[in-house]
Design an enzyme around this catalytic site. Structure first.
Site, mmCIF file in Angstrom:
data_model
loop_
_atom_site.group_PDB
_atom_site.id
_atom_site.type_symbol
_atom_site.label_atom_id
_atom_site.label_comp_id
_atom_site.label_asym_id
_atom_site.label_seq_id
_atom_site.Cartn_x
_atom_site.Cartn_y
_atom_site.Cartn_z
ATOM 1 C CD1 TRP A 1 0.961 -1.758 1.162
ATOM 2 C CD2 TRP A 1 2.899 -0.851 0.458
ATOM 3 N NE1 TRP A 1 0.681 -1.362 -0.114
ATOM 4 C CE2 TRP A 1 1.734 -0.875 -0.594
ATOM 5 C CE3 TRP A 1 4.081 -0.443 0.013
ATOM 6 C CZ2 TRP A 1 1.958 -0.380 -2.013
ATOM 7 C CZ3 TRP A 1 4.310 0.234 -1.268
ATOM 8 C CH2 TRP A 1 3.075 0.067 -2.538
ATOM 9 C CG ASN A 2 3.007 4.277 0.902
ATOM 10 O OD1 ASN A 2 2.577 4.342 2.108
ATOM 11 N ND2 ASN A 2 2.558 5.121 -0.146
ATOM 12 C CE LYS B 1 -4.965 -3.618 8.658
ATOM 13 N NZ LYS B 1 -3.909 -4.323 8.268
ATOM 14 N N PRO B 2 -1.425 -2.380 11.455
ATOM 15 C CG PRO B 2 0.658 -3.456 12.292
ATOM 16 C CD PRO B 2 -0.657 -3.136 12.433
ATOM 17 N N GLY C 1 -4.323 5.075 3.382
ATOM 18 C CA GLY C 1 -4.451 3.990 2.280
ATOM 19 C C GLY C 1 -5.145 4.177 0.967
ATOM 20 C CB SER C 2 -6.188 2.302 -1.734
ATOM 21 O OG SER C 2 -7.264 1.440 -1.083
ATOM 22 C CD GLU D 1 -4.062 12.689 5.364
ATOM 23 O OE1 GLU D 1 -4.163 12.954 4.194
ATOM 24 O OE2 GLU D 1 -4.583 13.499 6.021
ATOM 25 C CG LEU D 2 -8.789 8.322 1.253
ATOM 26 C CD1 LEU D 2 -10.056 8.359 0.924
ATOM 27 C CD2 LEU D 2 -8.530 7.076 2.220
ATOM 28 C CB CYS E 1 -0.172 9.407 -1.089
ATOM 29 S SG CYS E 1 0.904 10.203 0.249
ATOM 30 C CD GLU F 1 -2.079 6.424 -5.666
ATOM 31 O OE1 GLU F 1 -2.968 5.661 -5.773
ATOM 32 O OE2 GLU F 1 -1.433 7.023 -4.860
HETATM 33 P P1 NAP Z 1 -4.758 -0.037 1.202
HETATM 34 O O1 NAP Z 1 -5.004 -1.470 0.445
HETATM 35 O O2 NAP Z 1 -6.036 0.848 1.122
HETATM 36 O O3 NAP Z 1 -4.239 -0.485 2.470
HETATM 37 C C1 NAP Z 1 -4.035 0.519 3.437
HETATM 38 C C2 NAP Z 1 -4.440 -0.079 5.079
HETATM 39 O O4 NAP Z 1 -5.882 -0.652 4.862
HETATM 40 C C3 NAP Z 1 -3.716 -1.326 5.407
HETATM 41 O O5 NAP Z 1 -3.463 -1.654 6.621
HETATM 42 C C4 NAP Z 1 -4.673 -2.371 4.714
HETATM 43 O O6 NAP Z 1 -4.467 -3.832 5.578
HETATM 44 C C5 NAP Z 1 -5.928 -1.767 5.606
HETATM 45 N N1 NAP Z 1 -7.173 -2.435 4.809
HETATM 46 C C6 NAP Z 1 -7.389 -3.057 3.605
HETATM 47 N N2 NAP Z 1 -8.638 -3.599 3.517
HETATM 48 C C7 NAP Z 1 -9.324 -2.869 4.825
HETATM 49 C C8 NAP Z 1 -10.549 -3.320 5.359
HETATM 50 N N3 NAP Z 1 -11.619 -3.893 4.531
HETATM 51 N N4 NAP Z 1 -10.768 -2.756 6.369
HETATM 52 C C9 NAP Z 1 -10.027 -2.244 7.156
HETATM 53 N N5 NAP Z 1 -8.619 -2.021 6.649
HETATM 54 C C10 NAP Z 1 -8.287 -2.517 5.562
HETATM 55 O O7 NAP Z 1 -3.533 0.931 0.626
HETATM 56 P P2 NAP Z 1 -2.036 0.491 0.568
HETATM 57 O O8 NAP Z 1 -1.954 -0.363 -0.637
HETATM 58 O O9 NAP Z 1 -1.338 -0.128 1.695
HETATM 59 O O10 NAP Z 1 -1.536 1.985 0.266
HETATM 60 C C11 NAP Z 1 -1.394 2.577 -0.966
HETATM 61 C C12 NAP Z 1 -2.324 3.562 -0.884
HETATM 62 O O11 NAP Z 1 -2.448 4.431 0.115
HETATM 63 C C13 NAP Z 1 -2.358 4.407 -2.211
HETATM 64 O O12 NAP Z 1 -3.570 4.756 -2.743
HETATM 65 C C14 NAP Z 1 -1.630 5.694 -1.667
HETATM 66 O O13 NAP Z 1 -1.868 6.886 -2.462
HETATM 67 C C15 NAP Z 1 -2.241 5.761 -0.344
HETATM 68 N N6 NAP Z 1 -1.319 6.564 0.780
HETATM 69 C C16 NAP Z 1 -2.036 7.996 0.862
HETATM 70 C C17 NAP Z 1 -1.363 8.682 1.774
HETATM 71 C C18 NAP Z 1 -1.785 10.181 2.200
HETATM 72 O O14 NAP Z 1 -1.429 10.451 3.201
HETATM 73 N N7 NAP Z 1 -2.940 10.529 1.521
HETATM 74 C C19 NAP Z 1 -0.072 8.371 2.315
HETATM 75 C C20 NAP Z 1 0.420 7.059 1.779
HETATM 76 C C21 NAP Z 1 -0.258 6.270 0.957
HETATM 77 P P3 NAP Z 1 -3.440 -4.828 4.644
HETATM 78 O O15 NAP Z 1 -2.544 -4.283 4.197
HETATM 79 O O16 NAP Z 1 -3.296 -5.874 5.849
HETATM 80 O O17 NAP Z 1 -4.188 -5.419 3.658
#
Ligand code: NAP
Length: 480
Positions: A149-150, A173-174, A226-227, A248-249, A282, A382
């Site tokens: 979402w960020n 899947k957004p 994501g995370s 990309e975590l 991130c 983080e």
């Molecule tokens: P997140 O909770 O990991 O969610 C990311 C995506 O994964 C969302 O679409 C989420 O869906 C989905 N998701 C959650 N649980 C899942 C599952 N069990 N199976 C499949 N998909 C699932 O991360 P966030 O809170 O949105 O984003 C913040 C994190 O992203 C931070 O740690 C940040 O550092 C990291 N990030 C990394 C980068 C990079 O390039 N390395 C860039 C941007 C952000 P829902 O939203 O519907 O739960």
């Protein structure tokens, strides 16, 4: 505003008719209801992406490149509309939302540029190999993208650009907080002439959709941003069909200011790479390690600059910092600040919430903490908020050791007037991207990704495209 899902070129509701709400993080107002899709819809989207792949790949590469450029131009035409959708679901100030759209476009243009220059077949030297050997880049097929979402639209085009350029199709899947930017992008895909089934978007429960994306053998590659925690779940899910996986975590970037740094420049860099998107990036600087000789001046100037930031609703003029995404994010920031203060840090600026009539309690003051130590939560995890924890150091070896004392390794920053020394120091940081006097070390042309638990694979530049085209070797014996 589009609020249906895109499957095989058609806009559809969930089979059940179910929806979930998208709320404005600034006031919890309802922005839209979107479909709560499940396994059946996800499977149809996957089958559509699989069926669309061969004809899409068969098109001349130049057509796909033109399509990416049309998409980028359409995003530019609709920048105000897209920015308004983005701010309403994500909260970031409108100016930043416009900036994200320009950044998102760069991934379409960059992929088009790289694709035009990429040789898809190479012949090895027969004098060396003793026979004719061709090495070709083979489009992986239908892919899945899961985005956060960020930066909901930039993290999407970072995947769409290379996928389409290399002839791959996609099921996206957004994030549940921010599906509307993705659906708006889906509309532009149709307008740009992206063939039916090449781009599919399903919204709903991450566990349900994620399970199908990871478990369906028609998906040949999954790209996730994501995370780290969710990354681990996906790795387990991928063990069944072994799709190619790009992760990309999370990050935990150290921001090291050396004794000889230009303090004004370092503070300007800190402002940009800490407070952008309310610190929810991130590559945000998460740990400030400042040489004791410049520590006091750095802190003084940082407090002055951060104290001028305006916190408020992203749609209001002059706002620099919007709300954080949800209550859990706010609670984490509070936990980090409280823990630091309990362990002896000093609060030089902020530290609390900004209360604004009629709005949610998700606005955090820009905060500067000094006297921080590596044991504090803010130095271990983080924070994802507008908080600068600062620690003074006397020896660079100590700063490097602390910087590397983390399971994460996405980005790191060095501030110094000695370019050559910085170039010698940069490889000692265990991170995928180093910014030397550069608070934005990411462009569409640079390979971007993490070391350690910050991920696998690279996005951006040629490396980003290569993730979608594993090599196929064709070894040719005598033919007569
Ligand atoms: P997140 O909770 O990991 O969610 C990311 C995506 O994964 C969302 O679409 C989420 O869906 C989905 N998701 C959650 N649980 C899942 C599952 N069990 N199976 C499949 N998909 C699932 O991360 P966030 O809170 O949105 O984003 C913040 C994190 O992203 C931070 O740690 C940040 O550092 C990291 N990030 C990394 C980068 C990079 O390039 N390395 C860039 C941007 C952000 P829902 O939203 O519907 O739960």
């Amino acid at each position: 505003m589009q609020n249906l899902n895109l499957i095989a070129g058609s806009w559809c509701p969930a089979d059940s008719g179910g929806t979930f709400p998208v709320l404005d993080p600034a006031d919890d107002g309802l922005v839209a209801e979107v479909p709560e899709c499940g396994i059946a819809e996800t499977r149809r989207a996957i089958e559509a992406a699989h069926a669309a792949h061969p004809p899409f790949l068969a098109r001349p590469a130049a057509e796909r490149v033109d399509m990416l450029r049309r998409l980028s131009a359409l995003m530019d035409d609709r920048v105000d509309e897209l920015a308004s959708i983005l701010t309403s679901e994500q909260g970031k100030p409108l100016a930043e939302a416009r900036g994200e759209i320009a950044y998102a476009r760069s991934y379409l243009d960059g992929a088009a540029w790289e694709a035009e220059r990429m040789a898809m077949v190479e012949e090895l030297d027969p004098e060396r190999t003793g026979k004719a050997i061709l090495v070709r880049r083979a489009a992986v097929g239908a892919t899945a993208a899961i985005t956060p979402w960020n930066f909901p639209i930039a993290m999407l085009t970072k995947k769409v650009g290379p996928a389409f350029a290399m002839g791959c199709t996609m099921v996206l899947k957004p994030a549940e907080h921010t599906p509307l930017s993705a659906l708006a992008f889906g509309e532009l895909c149709i307008e740009a002439g992206v063939p039916d089934g090449v781009m599919n978007i399903v919204t709903g429960s991450p566990e349900v959709i994620g399970e199908e994306l990871m478990g369906n053998p028609l998906i040949r590659k999954v790209s996730f941003t994501g995370s780290t925690e969710v990354g681990r779940i996906l790795v387990r899910g991928a063990s069944r069909n072994l799709p190619r996986l790009a992760l990309e975590l999370g990050g935990h970037a150290p921001f090291i200011v050396l004794e000889d740094a230009d303090v004004e420049l370092a503070v300007a860099g800190a402002m940009s790479c800490k407070f952008r998107n309310a610190g929810q990036a991130c590559i945000s600087a998460n740990r400030f390690l400042v040489h004791e000789a410049v520590h006091d001046r750095f802190v003084e100037r940082l407090v002055e600059a951060a104290g001028r930031l305006v916190v408020g609703r992203g749609t209001d003029d002059g706002v620099d910092i919007g709300p954080v995404i949800d209550d859990a994010s706010m609670a984490k920031i509070d936990r980090h600040v409280r823990d630091a203060l309990d362990r002896g840090a000093r609060c030089e600026l902020g530290g609390g919430h900004v209360h604004i009539d009629g709005l949610t309690d998700r606005f955090h003051e820009p905060t500067v903490l000094t006297g921080c130590t590596p044991e504090m939560l803010c130095f271990r995890e983080e924070t994802f908020g507008p908080v600068c924890p600062v620690m003074a150091f006397s020896e660079i070896e100590e700063a490097i050791r602390i910087a590397n004392d983390s399971p994460f390794g996405l980005a790191g920053y060095l501030w110094t007037s000695d370019r050559d020394a910085a170039i010698r120091l940069a490889p000692r940081l265990e991170v995928g991207v180093v910014g030397i006097n550069d608070p934005s070390p990411v462009t569409t042309y640079t390979p971007f990704g993490g070391m350690k638990q910050s991920g696998w694979g690279r996005e951006g530049g040629r490396a980003g495209l290569e993730e979608y085209v594993p090599l196929q070797t064709i070894s040719i014996g005598p033919t007569n």
